[in-house]
Design a protein around this motif. Structure first.
Motif, PDB file in Angstrom:
ATOM      1  N   ILE A  88       0.864  -1.186   0.000  1.00 26.98           N
ATOM      2  CA  ILE A  88       0.000   0.000   0.000  1.00 26.98           C
ATOM      3  C   ILE A  88       0.891   1.223   0.000  1.00 26.98           C
ATOM      4  O   ILE A  88       1.770   1.358   0.850  1.00 26.98           O
ATOM      5  N   ARG A  89       0.694   2.117  -0.975  1.00 30.74           N
ATOM      6  CA  ARG A  89       1.551   3.295  -1.055  1.00 30.74           C
ATOM      7  C   ARG A  89       1.080   4.363  -0.081  1.00 30.74           C
ATOM      8  O   ARG A  89      -0.015   4.280   0.477  1.00 30.74           O
ATOM      9  N   ASN A  90       1.915   5.375   0.069  1.00 31.29           N
ATOM     10  CA  ASN A  90       1.656   6.442   1.043  1.00 31.29           C
ATOM     11  C   ASN A  90       1.032   7.658   0.384  1.00 31.29           C
ATOM     12  O   ASN A  90       1.154   8.776   0.872  1.00 31.29           O
ATOM     13  N   SER A  91       0.373   7.465  -0.757  1.00 29.29           N
ATOM     14  CA  SER A  91      -0.276   8.586  -1.447  1.00 29.29           C
ATOM     15  C   SER A  91      -1.599   8.098  -2.016  1.00 29.29           C
ATOM     16  O   SER A  91      -1.975   6.938  -1.861  1.00 29.29           O
ATOM     17  N   GLY A  92      -2.299   8.979  -2.699  1.00 28.33           N
ATOM     18  CA  GLY A  92      -3.614   8.655  -3.225  1.00 28.33           C
ATOM     19  C   GLY A  92      -3.565   7.720  -4.423  1.00 28.33           C
ATOM     20  O   GLY A  92      -2.543   7.133  -4.746  1.00 28.33           O
ATOM     21  N   GLY A  93      -4.705   7.602  -5.088  1.00 29.90           N
ATOM     22  CA  GLY A  93      -4.794   6.730  -6.250  1.00 29.90           C
ATOM     23  C   GLY A  93      -5.253   5.341  -5.866  1.00 29.90           C
ATOM     24  O   GLY A  93      -5.528   5.036  -4.704  1.00 29.90           O
ATOM     25  N   LEU A  94      -5.337   4.472  -6.886  1.00 28.83           N
ATOM     26  CA  LEU A  94      -5.831   3.115  -6.707  1.00 28.83           C
ATOM     27  C   LEU A  94      -4.810   2.117  -7.247  1.00 28.83           C
ATOM     28  O   LEU A  94      -3.705   2.489  -7.610  1.00 28.83           O
ATOM     29  N   ALA A  95      -5.210   0.854  -7.306  1.00 29.77           N
ATOM     30  CA  ALA A  95      -4.294  -0.229  -7.646  1.00 29.77           C
ATOM     31  C   ALA A  95      -3.674  -0.072  -9.031  1.00 29.77           C
ATOM     32  O   ALA A  95      -4.362   0.254 -10.001  1.00 29.77           O
ATOM     33  N   VAL A  96      -2.355  -0.324  -9.110  1.00 36.94           N
ATOM     34  CA  VAL A  96      -1.636  -0.344 -10.386  1.00 36.94           C
ATOM     35  C   VAL A  96      -0.699  -1.548 -10.408  1.00 36.94           C
ATOM     36  O   VAL A  96      -0.294  -2.060  -9.369  1.00 36.94           O
ATOM     37  N   VAL A  97      -0.366  -1.984 -11.624  1.00 39.97           N
ATOM     38  CA  VAL A  97       0.530  -3.115 -11.828  1.00 39.97           C
ATOM     39  C   VAL A  97       1.919  -2.589 -12.178  1.00 39.97           C
ATOM     40  O   VAL A  97       2.068  -1.750 -13.079  1.00 39.97           O
ATOM     41  N   LEU A  98       2.928  -3.077 -11.488  1.00 44.76           N
ATOM     42  CA  LEU A  98       4.320  -2.779 -11.818  1.00 44.76           C
ATOM     43  C   LEU A  98       5.026  -4.089 -12.144  1.00 44.76           C
ATOM     44  O   LEU A  98       4.919  -5.054 -11.392  1.00 44.76           O
ATOM     45  N   ASP A  99       5.714  -4.120 -13.268  1.00 46.76           N
ATOM     46  CA  ASP A  99       6.508  -5.293 -13.630  1.00 46.76           C
ATOM     47  C   ASP A  99       7.681  -4.825 -14.474  1.00 46.76           C
ATOM     48  O   ASP A  99       7.894  -3.622 -14.647  1.00 46.76           O
ATOM     49  N   GLU A 100       8.449  -5.775 -15.015  1.00 46.31           N
ATOM     50  CA  GLU A 100       9.672  -5.409 -15.732  1.00 46.31           C
ATOM     51  C   GLU A 100       9.417  -4.669 -17.032  1.00 46.31           C
ATOM     52  O   GLU A 100      10.354  -4.119 -17.626  1.00 46.31           O
ATOM     53  N   GLY A 101       8.146  -4.605 -17.487  1.00 46.27           N
ATOM     54  CA  GLY A 101       7.807  -3.845 -18.683  1.00 46.27           C
ATOM     55  C   GLY A 101       7.225  -2.485 -18.395  1.00 46.27           C
ATOM     56  O   GLY A 101       6.760  -1.787 -19.302  1.00 46.27           O
ATOM     57  N   VAL A 102       7.244  -2.079 -17.122  1.00 49.83           N
ATOM     58  CA  VAL A 102       6.678  -0.786 -16.708  1.00 49.83           C
ATOM     59  C   VAL A 102       7.793   0.097 -16.157  1.00 49.83           C
ATOM     60  O   VAL A 102       8.438  -0.258 -15.167  1.00 49.83           O
ATOM     61  N   LEU A 103       7.999   1.234 -16.794  1.00 51.84           N
ATOM     62  CA  LEU A 103       8.984   2.210 -16.318  1.00 51.84           C
ATOM     63  C   LEU A 103       8.272   3.294 -15.525  1.00 51.84           C
ATOM     64  O   LEU A 103       7.289   3.878 -15.999  1.00 51.84           O
ATOM     65  N   ASN A 104       8.765   3.553 -14.332  1.00 49.67           N
ATOM     66  CA  ASN A 104       8.240   4.634 -13.494  1.00 49.67           C
ATOM     67  C   ASN A 104       9.230   5.790 -13.485  1.00 49.67           C
ATOM     68  O   ASN A 104      10.443   5.570 -13.414  1.00 49.67           O
ATOM     69  N   ILE A 105       8.695   6.989 -13.570  1.00 44.64           N
ATOM     70  CA  ILE A 105       9.532   8.195 -13.513  1.00 44.64           C
ATOM     71  C   ILE A 105       8.952   9.130 -12.463  1.00 44.64           C
ATOM     72  O   ILE A 105       7.736   9.368 -12.431  1.00 44.64           O
TER      73      ILE A 105
END
Length: 281
Positions: A88-105
């Motif tokens: 569970i993250r410490n900010s707003g929003g809802l569920a997201v998928v992170l995997d090796e094909g997803v780049l976060n910036i």
């Protein structure tokens, strides 16, 4: 607004922290602790504006509202049975998928005395992505894509299909604008996973909060939308080249000693937040 967004991107120098290739042992709790640390460091003028890139393997990040699903334990158990870590993250929003094909910036700016308007932060990230993808000649829209997971006003889409979502976190005079970019793989398969999570977490019950009704075909990866096999490394190169073109200087660095101390406190906070959801893991 575009000119104001470009001004926000035109920093005198950009500090770059690239964590996109740390592998499966790099956990999402660390990422959110890093962004909180950098928000405080930038807000206290300990650091210039900072761009951080990061990738996590087989991880589902839930929002605070997701933790209030009537059968959240069953939902989390379902995701873990599919081989995903859940936090569970410490900010707003809802569920997201992170995997090796997803780049976060993450772009971390000093929140000046008058403050950075929230929409300006979103617009700056949208502008950055448009610049990174300019060579493909596709129109990139920013509007809510109904049927996607974690829907918001700044969903980024091509031809009505969402490939990215933007969020923000403000902390101690710093502003972190964060985006997840689905670079490769199947966007609809990621969406199907979240659809099944909500089905397990709701089990048909009515709730005060309106959880999204996921339509998997509303989501796609950039590789699918552009008809080109893109990788995280490809997009990292585009990010670095674009930031370099926007600033007189870009340099890489790790955390300072003072920042490392802040990071350890923030990481402990994240670990404490997530202790109670270690169902079956």
């Amino acid at each position: 607004m575009e000119e104001l967004s470009r001004q926000l991107l035109n920093q005198p120098k950009w500090r770059m922290i690239d964590q996109s290739s740390l592998g499966p042992l790099f956990e999402a709790e660390q990422s959110f602790a890093y962004d909180d640390t950098l928000c405080e460091a930038v807000g206290r003028n300990m650091s210039p504006a900072t761009a951080r890139s990061w990738v996590h393997h087989d991880t589902i990040v839930l929002g605070i509202q997701d933790a209030r699903l009537p059968h959240v334990e069953e939902g989390i158990q379902y995701l873990q049975n599919q081989g995903y870590r859940v936090i569970i993250r410490n900010s707003g929003g809802l569920a997201v998928v992170l995997d090796e094909g997803v780049l976060n910036i993450s772009l971390i700016f000093p929140d000046a005395e008058k403050g950075i308007d929230i929409s300006r932060g979103y617009e700056a990230m949208w502008e950055l992505i448009k610049l990174m993808l300019a060579d493909y000649g596709k129109k990139i829209e920013a509007r809510e894509i109904s049927g996607s997971y974690c829907p918001g006003s700044y969903d980024l889409s091509i031809g009505g299909k969402k490939f990215a979502g933007i969020s923000q976190r403000r902390l101690r005079n710093g502003a972190a604008v964060q985006i997840y970019l689905c670079i490769s793989g199947s966007g609809s398969k990621r969406a199907q996973l979240i659809k099944e999570f909500y089905e397990a977490g709701l089990q048909g019950e009515e709730t005060r909060f309106d959880y999204p009704s996921i339509i998997p075909d509303t989501m796609a990866s950039l590789s699918e939308l552009l008809g080109v096999q893109l990788t995280v490394n490809d997009m990292m190169m585009k990010l670095l080249v674009t930031l370099k073109s926007l600033s007189g200087r870009i340099f890489s660095s790790s955390l300072s000693i003072d920042e490392q101390l802040l990071f350890e406190k923030n990481l402990l906070r994240m670990m404490e937040r997530n202790k109670k959801i270690r169902i079956g893991s």
